[in-house]
Write an enzyme that holds these catalytic residues in place. Structure first.
Site, PDB file in Angstrom:
ATOM      1  N   ILE A 254     -27.812 -11.047 -27.733  1.00 21.09           N
ATOM      2  CA  ILE A 254     -28.956 -10.446 -28.422  1.00 21.09           C
ATOM      3  C   ILE A 254     -29.878 -11.552 -28.913  1.00 21.09           C
ATOM      4  O   ILE A 254     -29.434 -12.439 -29.643  1.00 21.09           O
ATOM      5  CB  ILE A 254     -28.499  -9.615 -29.640  1.00 21.09           C
ATOM      6  CG1 ILE A 254     -27.352  -8.670 -29.258  1.00 21.09           C
ATOM      7  CG2 ILE A 254     -29.672  -8.850 -30.234  1.00 21.09           C
ATOM      8  CD1 ILE A 254     -26.714  -7.994 -30.463  1.00 21.09           C
TER       9      ILE A 254
ATOM     10  N   LYS B 278     -21.807 -16.333 -38.831  1.00 25.54           N
ATOM     11  CA  LYS B 278     -23.045 -15.833 -38.238  1.00 25.54           C
ATOM     12  C   LYS B 278     -24.012 -15.374 -39.316  1.00 25.54           C
ATOM     13  O   LYS B 278     -25.227 -15.583 -39.220  1.00 25.54           O
ATOM     14  CB  LYS B 278     -22.721 -14.691 -37.271  1.00 25.54           C
ATOM     15  CG  LYS B 278     -21.848 -15.152 -36.099  1.00 25.54           C
ATOM     16  CD  LYS B 278     -21.279 -13.950 -35.351  1.00 25.54           C
ATOM     17  CE  LYS B 278     -20.366 -14.373 -34.213  1.00 25.54           C
ATOM     18  NZ  LYS B 278     -19.593 -13.223 -33.664  1.00 25.54           N
TER      19      LYS B 278
ATOM     20  N   THR C 252     -14.840 -19.716 -20.460  1.00 23.19           N
ATOM     21  CA  THR C 252     -15.528 -18.594 -19.809  1.00 23.19           C
ATOM     22  C   THR C 252     -17.036 -18.693 -19.982  1.00 23.19           C
ATOM     23  O   THR C 252     -17.794 -18.372 -19.072  1.00 23.19           O
ATOM     24  CB  THR C 252     -15.039 -17.244 -20.367  1.00 23.19           C
ATOM     25  OG1 THR C 252     -15.167 -17.272 -21.781  1.00 23.19           O
ATOM     26  CG2 THR C 252     -13.600 -16.965 -19.980  1.00 23.19           C
ATOM     27  N   VAL C 253     -17.503 -19.150 -21.157  1.00 18.66           N
ATOM     28  CA  VAL C 253     -18.946 -19.224 -21.380  1.00 18.66           C
ATOM     29  C   VAL C 253     -19.578 -20.328 -20.540  1.00 18.66           C
ATOM     30  O   VAL C 253     -20.626 -20.131 -19.914  1.00 18.66           O
ATOM     31  CB  VAL C 253     -19.262 -19.429 -22.874  1.00 18.66           C
ATOM     32  CG1 VAL C 253     -20.760 -19.620 -23.067  1.00 18.66           C
ATOM     33  CG2 VAL C 253     -18.769 -18.245 -23.693  1.00 18.66           C
TER      34      VAL C 253
ATOM     35  N   LYS D 202     -20.882 -21.224 -33.485  1.00 18.41           N
ATOM     36  CA  LYS D 202     -21.279 -20.727 -34.812  1.00 18.41           C
ATOM     37  C   LYS D 202     -20.575 -21.461 -35.942  1.00 18.41           C
ATOM     38  O   LYS D 202     -21.157 -21.698 -36.997  1.00 18.41           O
ATOM     39  CB  LYS D 202     -21.008 -19.236 -34.931  1.00 18.41           C
ATOM     40  CG  LYS D 202     -19.638 -18.809 -34.479  1.00 18.41           C
ATOM     41  CD  LYS D 202     -19.763 -17.670 -33.481  1.00 18.41           C
ATOM     42  CE  LYS D 202     -18.520 -17.542 -32.656  1.00 18.41           C
ATOM     43  NZ  LYS D 202     -18.697 -16.772 -31.446  1.00 18.41           N
TER      44      LYS D 202
END
Lengths: 443, 443
Positions: free
Chosen positions: B138, B207, B14-15, B107
């Site tokens: 973000i 993260k 999807t990304v 990540k």
């Protein structure tokens, strides 16, 4: 390690002193992150003898700011003089013309002369940076210019003036009225002796115009920012809003619409107004002198940047972040990219949008004489202007002057209908003060 | 305009499809902000025939990812394969070795191999960027690495896993229990079929380790992140917390202390835990799958970055922001600065800090048998371990299994005392399940 980036500081108020303190306190980490030392070589201010609580003995003192900006041993000039024109603008132009990088915290100067300065900086191939001009220590210029760079931004909203937010949130917490809280804010140093620049929304308007230019890739256009302040907001409005599930905040909002059919470029609407903010909106939880900016990107979704909007520490943090960027990006004589994210020649010239076309819900508060028929007159005007009323609250008791407050919330509808209703009521002897209209933000 | 930045995309989930869609939808603005076109030339994924809802016909399909990363007509590789090791790591190493810029959303790979990759990128002089690896859309890597670069950061705190936040805030809104809400989250696609990676706090730990390295200029150290998940949080805990004025959130927190007297380097504490967050803390208003990061700088004060933590659009926004940075910064063969804000050789090697040294208030919930003397046993253990109790709530009714919940809030004190109290109670037949300890964040 590369040669130091040599700085001249102009203006040694609290922010200027803050930059000096930061570069001393965080010297090692700044050097490490910048890839080289950031070294102040010269300083200038109006008053040489004033004690600023920082040691200036290591720096050359210059009485002539423009001459300081021309020194061969200066790579970058930091302008913290203030004022849209005058010495600040002369200094900025001189610095750029002399091939120096320019960093400024001066929102008024950028709002009025940002395009001219950016064009000069592009022509000369020098960086122009102003992170500290908007929202103090919050890296929101960088956040929009680079962090959200992949997005078409549909809207930016921000709480951009800490003084107003302090006053409104204190009114909310204490139930006290505007004049009373303003006086306290002045005593505490949160508001200026002449507070009009802040409370009339001008300062927030400067910042909004800068954010809008970057967010939309549009030519900076402060002349078309409509600014309305918080002076008309009463404790009673805040209480009513709270009963309805809202807080009142001074919000700067800019968005673009497609314009009328056939019109080619998008149109830009820029407004600073007190607004009713629902609890589910991120700006509803921004209290005290805090600032925050919300940007809605077409891929990122809604982004929130929040932090201290003023003060010497936060502002110095933003100034030195700009210097670190410059130190890194100009290491081999490069430049740091366009000030407004794209070259000035590529910024879109957007016409101002027509606010009446916008639809939304509004809060309208009337101050009326306590006598029969007033409510009928108001509601008839609403009907005639095709404003649909969702709820209406009439205060039980008249206030000391014998006035009664009537507050209403409209259904969603065009803003021009609300304006028309107020026009119909204009001059009515039933109204003892101008009505206050505040938009209700969507969650 | 400069030559296009030529991209190879590896991984078309999807990304990956989101990146393709973004570069098509926002082509003009991306070109304008990047200063040149960002052009996909080649793509690769495991399954060639799957329909991804995007047109791949303009791109060269490569079956061999590593070969794709070696193509002469590729300037930058975007890795969206996933997994800490295996094909993703092979691809990343190959791309860097071949002198390509590397952008990744991975990540796990950065948390485990970030230093090695950053060192290789430095040696080869190519950019390594991973904005999408932390907190989705973000721009918090940029916010810390550049926006807050002038600050010594004292602490970072974040809501870094959207699945856990969705579950906790849904439990809060509905009063339902963990297993029930997890099942719903799985049905809605907010949680994986095997959710352990998320709900055990591992994903948030990855993260956090990346954020900590950048915030503190420390060597990335995922091995010393302690990860505790949300599986033990009950609806009753959320109700108790609400009565006390808190919400429960899975918070990743990292800070540094000075270490014992005489110890030279600072010590780093990295923990992911469910916490009680007071309403006045900015993380208290982060609901649903939203992510947020708070950083406390010594000049900036507290900064908050908030937005969508996952999803194809936000993640693509972050990936393309990295590509725009690379397109700008490498225009003349330059590199974009160190991946972790300072060169790997300058990152501090921090020892892990001793959690027991930390002081604070805690929420402790015991699941006990409904019989006399249990409360006396618990409170005696608290007394013997020198834990001071601020408030204690015992549930009125035993639950279906005959258990009773006893919840208490401690006064501020060292965490080691709480650990000692639990050690004293360990093995007690009065406790029918392990106690749950959650720290109370300061506002």
């Amino acid at each position: 390690m590369a040669e130091p980036l040599r700085i001249a500081l102009a203006g040694l108020g609290t922010v200027g002193a803050g930059v000096i303190r930061l570069l001393a306190a965080n010297a090692a980490l700044v050097r490490s992150r910048a890839g080289r030392e950031i070294r102040i070589v010269a300083v200038s201010a109006r008053d040489r003898v004033r004690d600023r609580g920082v040691d200036l003995s290591a720096f050359d003192w210059c009485d002539d700011m423009a001459a300081m900006a021309s020194r061969d041993d200066v790579d970058a000039v930091v302008e913290m003089v203030g004022g849209a024109d005058g010495p600040a603008l002369t200094l900025a132009k001189t610095a750029i013309r002399q091939g120096k990088a320019l960093v400024t915290a001066n929102k008024a100067m950028i709002a009025h002369h940002g395009l001219e300065l950016a064009r000069a900086a592009e022509e000369r191939g020098v960086p122009l940076k102003f992170e500290a001009a908007v929202a103090g220590g919050i890296p929101v210029i960088k956040g929009l210019r680079e962090g959200a760079a992949a997005n078409a931004i549909a809207r930016v909203q921000g709480i951009l003036n800490g003084t107003c937010n302090f006053i409104l949130s204190t009114m909310e917490d204490t139930g006290r009225d505007f004049a009373d809280v303003l006086a306290e804010a002045q005593a505490l140093g949160f508001a200026e002796a002449d507070p009009s620049f802040d409370i009339d929304g001008i300062d927030a308007g400067h910042k909004l115009a800068i954010l809008a230019a970057i967010a939309f890739g549009a030519r900076l256009d402060f002349a078309h920012v409509s600014c309305e302040g918080i002076g008309a907001v009463r404790a009673a409005d805040i209480a009513r809003a709270r009963d309805l599930g809202f807080v009142i905040r001074l919000v700067g909002e800019a968005d673009v619409d497609a314009g009328p059919p056939g019109a080619a470029p998008a149109r830009l609407l820029q407004r600073v107004r007190p607004c009713l903010v629902p609890q589910a909106h991120p700006l509803a939880h921004v209290d005290g002198p805090t600032n925050a900016v919300v940007a809605e990107g077409n891929f990122s979704g809604r982004l929130l940047f929040q932090g201290a909007g003023a003060g010497d520490g936060p502002t110095a943090s933003a100034v030195v972040a700009d210097l670190i960027d410059i130190a890194r990006s100009t290491m081999d004589g490069r430049e740091a990219g366009p000030a407004f994210s794209v070259p000035v020649g590529e910024l879109l010239a957007m016409e101002p949008a027509e606010p009446g076309d916008r639809t939304g819900r509004s809060y309208i508060r009337f101050t009326v004489a306590d006598r029969p028929g007033v409510l009928a007159e108001i509601t008839a005007a609403m009907r005639d202007a095709e404003v649909s009323i969702e709820s209406l609250i009439q205060q039980g008791e008249p206030d000391a002057k014998g006035d009664v407050l009537v507050a209403m919330v409209t259904h969603e509808g065009p803003e021009r209908c609300v304006a028309e209703a107020l026009r119909l009521l204009d001059g009515s002897p039933s109204l003892t003060a101008p009505p206050l209209v505040m938009p209700i933000l969507e969650a």
